[in-house]
Structure formats: C-alpha cells, structure tokens
Design a protein around this motif. Structure first.
Motif, PDB file in Angstrom:
ATOM      1  N   GLY A 110     -13.916  -7.669  -1.255  1.00  0.00           N
ATOM      2  CA  GLY A 110     -13.769  -9.127  -1.161  1.00  0.00           C
ATOM      3  C   GLY A 110     -12.477  -9.654  -1.769  1.00  0.00           C
ATOM      4  N   HIS A 111     -12.066  -9.093  -2.896  1.00  0.00           N
ATOM      5  CA  HIS A 111     -10.898  -9.613  -3.619  1.00  0.00           C
ATOM      6  C   HIS A 111      -9.626  -8.823  -3.344  1.00  0.00           C
ATOM      7  CE1 HIS A 111     -13.366 -12.466  -5.795  1.00  0.00           C
ATOM      8  NE2 HIS A 111     -14.222 -11.497  -6.073  1.00  0.00           N
ATOM      9  N   ALA A 112      -9.736  -7.754  -2.569  1.00  0.00           N
ATOM     10  CA  ALA A 112      -8.534  -6.953  -2.243  1.00  0.00           C
ATOM     11  C   ALA A 112      -7.638  -7.743  -1.301  1.00  0.00           C
ATOM     12  CB  ALA A 112      -8.946  -5.642  -1.597  1.00  0.00           C
ATOM     13  N   SER A 113      -6.342  -7.677  -1.557  1.00  0.00           N
ATOM     14  CA  SER A 113      -5.371  -8.405  -0.737  1.00  0.00           C
ATOM     15  C   SER A 113      -4.524  -7.418   0.069  1.00  0.00           C
ATOM     16  CB  SER A 113      -4.479  -9.251  -1.651  1.00  0.00           C
ATOM     17  OG  SER A 113      -3.258  -9.548  -1.023  1.00  0.00           O
ATOM     18  N   THR A 114      -4.411  -7.679   1.372  1.00  0.00           N
ATOM     19  CA  THR A 114      -3.554  -6.815   2.193  1.00  0.00           C
ATOM     20  C   THR A 114      -2.090  -6.974   1.789  1.00  0.00           C
ATOM     21  OG1 THR A 114      -3.582  -8.520   3.923  1.00  0.00           O
ATOM     22  CG2 THR A 114      -5.100  -6.654   4.190  1.00  0.00           C
ATOM     23  N   ASP A 115      -1.736  -8.124   1.192  1.00  0.00           N
ATOM     24  CA  ASP A 115      -0.367  -8.301   0.667  1.00  0.00           C
ATOM     25  C   ASP A 115      -0.097  -7.265  -0.429  1.00  0.00           C
ATOM     26  OD1 ASP A 115       0.243 -10.421   2.324  1.00  0.00           O
ATOM     27  OD2 ASP A 115      -0.379 -11.949   0.884  1.00  0.00           O
ATOM     28  N   ASP A 116      -1.076  -7.084  -1.311  1.00  0.00           N
ATOM     29  CA  ASP A 116      -0.940  -6.095  -2.398  1.00  0.00           C
ATOM     30  C   ASP A 116      -0.854  -4.675  -1.833  1.00  0.00           C
ATOM     31  OD1 ASP A 116      -1.002  -8.091  -4.272  1.00  0.00           O
ATOM     32  OD2 ASP A 116      -3.124  -7.813  -4.785  1.00  0.00           O
ATOM     33  N   ILE A 117      -1.632  -4.421  -0.780  1.00  0.00           N
ATOM     34  CA  ILE A 117      -1.663  -3.073  -0.190  1.00  0.00           C
ATOM     35  C   ILE A 117      -0.312  -2.727   0.438  1.00  0.00           C
ATOM     36  CG2 ILE A 117      -2.697  -1.621   1.628  1.00  0.00           C
ATOM     37  CD1 ILE A 117      -5.380  -3.142   1.029  1.00  0.00           C
ATOM     38  N   VAL A 118       0.245  -3.659   1.213  1.00  0.00           N
ATOM     39  CA  VAL A 118       1.535  -3.360   1.859  1.00  0.00           C
ATOM     40  C   VAL A 118       2.661  -3.243   0.826  1.00  0.00           C
ATOM     41  CG1 VAL A 118       0.901  -4.336   4.099  1.00  0.00           C
ATOM     42  CG2 VAL A 118       2.045  -5.801   2.437  1.00  0.00           C
ATOM     43  N   LYS A 119       2.566  -4.050  -0.234  1.00  0.00           N
ATOM     44  CA  LYS A 119       3.570  -3.973  -1.309  1.00  0.00           C
ATOM     45  C   LYS A 119       3.498  -2.611  -1.988  1.00  0.00           C
ATOM     46  CE  LYS A 119       5.034  -6.428  -5.488  1.00  0.00           C
ATOM     47  NZ  LYS A 119       4.678  -7.476  -6.457  1.00  0.00           N
ATOM     48  N   GLU A 120       2.278  -2.169  -2.284  1.00  0.00           N
ATOM     49  CA  GLU A 120       2.053  -0.866  -2.929  1.00  0.00           C
ATOM     50  C   GLU A 120       2.530   0.274  -2.027  1.00  0.00           C
ATOM     51  OE1 GLU A 120       0.825   1.630  -5.985  1.00  0.00           O
ATOM     52  OE2 GLU A 120       0.594  -0.549  -6.074  1.00  0.00           O
ATOM     53  N   ALA A 121       2.294   0.136  -0.717  1.00  0.00           N
ATOM     54  CA  ALA A 121       2.646   1.203   0.233  1.00  0.00           C
ATOM     55  C   ALA A 121       4.125   1.165   0.638  1.00  0.00           C
ATOM     56  CB  ALA A 121       1.782   1.097   1.484  1.00  0.00           C
ATOM     57  N   GLY A 122       4.779   0.028   0.379  1.00  0.00           N
ATOM     58  CA  GLY A 122       6.183  -0.103   0.769  1.00  0.00           C
ATOM     59  C   GLY A 122       6.364  -0.203   2.277  1.00  0.00           C
ATOM     60  N   ILE A 123       5.446  -0.923   2.931  1.00  0.00           N
ATOM     61  CA  ILE A 123       5.524  -1.102   4.392  1.00  0.00           C
ATOM     62  C   ILE A 123       5.375  -2.590   4.720  1.00  0.00           C
ATOM     63  CG2 ILE A 123       4.593   1.197   4.947  1.00  0.00           C
ATOM     64  CD1 ILE A 123       1.874  -0.275   5.508  1.00  0.00           C
ATOM     65  N   SER A 124       5.590  -2.941   5.987  1.00  0.00           N
ATOM     66  CA  SER A 124       5.421  -4.336   6.400  1.00  0.00           C
ATOM     67  C   SER A 124       3.962  -4.597   6.751  1.00  0.00           C
ATOM     68  CB  SER A 124       6.287  -4.635   7.626  1.00  0.00           C
ATOM     69  OG  SER A 124       5.770  -3.955   8.759  1.00  0.00           O
ATOM     70  N   LYS A 125       3.584  -5.862   6.669  1.00  0.00           N
ATOM     71  CA  LYS A 125       2.218  -6.248   7.024  1.00  0.00           C
ATOM     72  C   LYS A 125       1.961  -5.985   8.509  1.00  0.00           C
ATOM     73  CE  LYS A 125      -0.998  -9.667   5.312  1.00  0.00           C
ATOM     74  NZ  LYS A 125      -1.133 -10.930   4.575  1.00  0.00           N
ATOM     75  N   GLY A 126       3.004  -6.199   9.318  1.00  0.00           N
ATOM     76  CA  GLY A 126       2.875  -5.958  10.757  1.00  0.00           C
ATOM     77  C   GLY A 126       2.528  -4.508  11.051  1.00  0.00           C
ATOM     78  N   LEU A 127       3.148  -3.596  10.285  1.00  0.00           N
ATOM     79  CA  LEU A 127       2.874  -2.169  10.490  1.00  0.00           C
ATOM     80  C   LEU A 127       1.434  -1.835  10.105  1.00  0.00           C
ATOM     81  CD1 LEU A 127       4.267   0.505  11.368  1.00  0.00           C
ATOM     82  CD2 LEU A 127       4.636   0.968   8.938  1.00  0.00           C
ATOM     83  N   LEU A 128       0.986  -2.400   8.983  1.00  0.00           N
ATOM     84  CA  LEU A 128      -0.401  -2.150   8.550  1.00  0.00           C
ATOM     85  C   LEU A 128      -1.376  -2.580   9.637  1.00  0.00           C
ATOM     86  CD1 LEU A 128      -2.237  -1.310   6.036  1.00  0.00           C
ATOM     87  CD2 LEU A 128      -2.469  -3.773   5.674  1.00  0.00           C
TER      88      LEU A 128
ATOM     89  N   ALA B 264      -2.332   3.530  -1.251  1.00  0.00           N
ATOM     90  CA  ALA B 264      -2.176   2.112  -1.571  1.00  0.00           C
ATOM     91  C   ALA B 264      -3.495   1.367  -1.357  1.00  0.00           C
ATOM     92  CB  ALA B 264      -1.079   1.497  -0.712  1.00  0.00           C
ATOM     93  N   ALA B 265      -4.157   1.631  -0.240  1.00  0.00           N
ATOM     94  CA  ALA B 265      -5.433   0.972   0.060  1.00  0.00           C
ATOM     95  C   ALA B 265      -6.507   1.405  -0.941  1.00  0.00           C
ATOM     96  CB  ALA B 265      -5.870   1.298   1.486  1.00  0.00           C
ATOM     97  N   LEU B 266      -6.556   2.702  -1.248  1.00  0.00           N
ATOM     98  CA  LEU B 266      -7.531   3.200  -2.227  1.00  0.00           C
ATOM     99  C   LEU B 266      -7.368   2.488  -3.561  1.00  0.00           C
ATOM    100  CD1 LEU B 266      -7.409   7.055  -1.530  1.00  0.00           C
ATOM    101  CD2 LEU B 266      -9.438   5.605  -1.277  1.00  0.00           C
ATOM    102  N   LYS B 267      -6.117   2.360  -4.000  1.00  0.00           N
ATOM    103  CA  LYS B 267      -5.848   1.745  -5.306  1.00  0.00           C
ATOM    104  C   LYS B 267      -6.300   0.287  -5.340  1.00  0.00           C
ATOM    105  CE  LYS B 267      -2.163   0.879  -8.664  1.00  0.00           C
ATOM    106  NZ  LYS B 267      -0.737   1.087  -9.009  1.00  0.00           N
ATOM    107  N   VAL B 268      -5.905  -0.474  -4.330  1.00  0.00           N
ATOM    108  CA  VAL B 268      -6.220  -1.911  -4.326  1.00  0.00           C
ATOM    109  C   VAL B 268      -7.728  -2.141  -4.159  1.00  0.00           C
ATOM    110  CG1 VAL B 268      -5.830  -4.102  -3.111  1.00  0.00           C
ATOM    111  CG2 VAL B 268      -3.908  -2.551  -3.561  1.00  0.00           C
ATOM    112  N   PHE B 269      -8.369  -1.391  -3.263  1.00  0.00           N
ATOM    113  CA  PHE B 269      -9.818  -1.527  -3.087  1.00  0.00           C
ATOM    114  C   PHE B 269     -10.581  -1.035  -4.330  1.00  0.00           C
ATOM    115  CE2 PHE B 269      -9.124  -1.304   1.727  1.00  0.00           C
ATOM    116  CZ  PHE B 269      -9.412  -2.647   1.919  1.00  0.00           C
ATOM    117  N   ALA B 270     -10.066   0.005  -4.988  1.00  0.00           N
ATOM    118  CA  ALA B 270     -10.728   0.548  -6.196  1.00  0.00           C
ATOM    119  C   ALA B 270     -10.674  -0.458  -7.337  1.00  0.00           C
ATOM    120  CB  ALA B 270     -10.066   1.858  -6.625  1.00  0.00           C
ATOM    121  N   ILE B 271      -9.577  -1.183  -7.436  1.00  0.00           N
ATOM    122  CA  ILE B 271      -9.423  -2.139  -8.533  1.00  0.00           C
ATOM    123  C   ILE B 271     -10.172  -3.445  -8.246  1.00  0.00           C
ATOM    124  CG2 ILE B 271      -7.736  -3.582  -9.769  1.00  0.00           C
ATOM    125  CD1 ILE B 271      -5.734  -1.213  -9.392  1.00  0.00           C
TER     126      ILE B 271
END
Length: 207
Positions: A34-52, A23-30
């Motif tokens: 600077g523009h990568a969002s941790t909201d997008d990463i947790v959504k892609e990974a199917g986890i909570s932001k707290g867990l990340l 999930a992180a690779l995908k969002v950072f690659a795209i």
C-alpha cells in the motif's frame, strides 16, 4: 484477467533484471504494498518510470511478479540446499537457513519482503497472491516433518520451541535491517549461534 506483465522483461540482461527486482524487493519489504512508491522503485533501480511500466503494467503487476519470483526462487534454493536424508531437527533448520542465506546473497531483501508480505492487508495484493501464499510455509513444514524428535528432552514442547525460533529469527532479521546496512553473512552467523544455544538447551545430553 488483465495481463500484469510483459514477458519481454526476461529478454533483458540479467544484471538489469536483478537491479529492477532488487529495487522492488527493497521498497516493498520496507513499506508494504500500500505505501510502496513506484517513484522510489525506479529511483532505486536507476531506470525511468516509463521503462518500469513497459514491463510491469501497474504496481500490482510488479508486486505480483516479485511475489511469484520470490516464492519460486526460495523453493529452488531449498530444493538444492536441504538434504533429503537429514533427520536432525536443528541440522534441517540450519540447512533451511543456509538456503535462505544463498537467496539473500543475490537478493538481500527477498526474505524480508516475504516476511513483510505476511502482514499485507491491501485486498488487491492479497487476491493477486492468494494462490501462492501458502506455498513456502507448506514446503518448510514438509522439510521439518522429517525431523527425529526423539533427541529432545522429554519436557521439550517442540511446537513452542519452533515458535520461539520463528520469533527469534524474524526479530533478528528485522533488527539487522533497522541498523540500515544489512549484511546477510553477519545476520546468518548470529542466528546460527541462537540455534546452537537452543539445541544445547533442548536436546538430551547424550545426543
């Protein structure tokens, strides 16, 4: 120095680790750092932001980990996938690309992430990854330094040919990603066709 990650991440099941890494690779690659969002990463990974943020203290901590993980993973695949005895320029390239294919089978966005990281311009991300930024390019150069250049036509400028191959391979990967459904095997097959064409154009006929 601030601690950027929690080592307990490695206690997670491999499937969950990989889900977060991919999930992180995908969002950072795209988007780049600077523009990568941790909201997008947790959504892609199917986890909570707290867990990340339990495992990675900040977005910078996650980026630093992903960068380090990618460099180590690609280096390992190169170590096992490239023959120390091979000296043919194009066969060495093909072995490098085969190693990268193995990487992308497990982590589809890893090579694209590494390519994107070359354009990185956010200072905190650059500073955090500074000591690892030359590792892979040095490894590739070390592998290709074994190439026997006597097989090339006398008029072939191998330096310029290498640049042409880099631009072709990177452009091809970007094109496949833009299509929205990246399939490493299809990309790899098309890339090998380009390498084969360039080999025929630049090698002496007797080779």
């Amino acid at each position: 120095m601030e601690k950027l990650m929690n080592e307990k991440f490695f206690d997670l099941k491999k499937e969950k680790q990989d889900r977060m890494v991919n999930a992180a690779l995908k969002v950072f690659a795209i988007h780049g750092y600077g523009h990568a969002s941790t909201d997008d990463i947790v959504k892609e990974a199917g986890i909570s932001k707290g867990l990340l943020f339990h495992y990675f203290i900040s977005k910078l901590g996650l980026y630093s980990f992903i960068y380090d993980y990618s460099v180590k993973y690609v280096k390992l695949e190169l170590f096992t996938g490239v023959s120390k005895e091979e000296t043919d320029y194009f066969k060495l390239l093909e072995q490098i690309k085969q190693s990268q294919l193995q990487v992308m089978k497990n982590y589809p966005y890893m090579m694209q992430f590494i390519n994107k990281s070359r354009e990185e311009n956010v200072s905190e991300a650059l500073i955090e990854t500074e000591d690892k930024r030359g590792v892979l390019s040095e490894r590739y150069a070390e592998i290709m330094s074994r190439a026997d250049l006597s097989k090339f036509k006398p008029e072939t400028d191998v330096g310029k040919l290498t640049k042409v191959i880099e631009y072709t391979v990177d452009g091809l990967m970007a094109e496949h990603f833009l299509n929205g459904s990246f399939q490493p095997e299809i990309y790899h097959e098309e890339m090998i066709q380009y390498l084969d064409m360039l080999r025929k154009l630049s090698y002496q006929e007797s080779v």
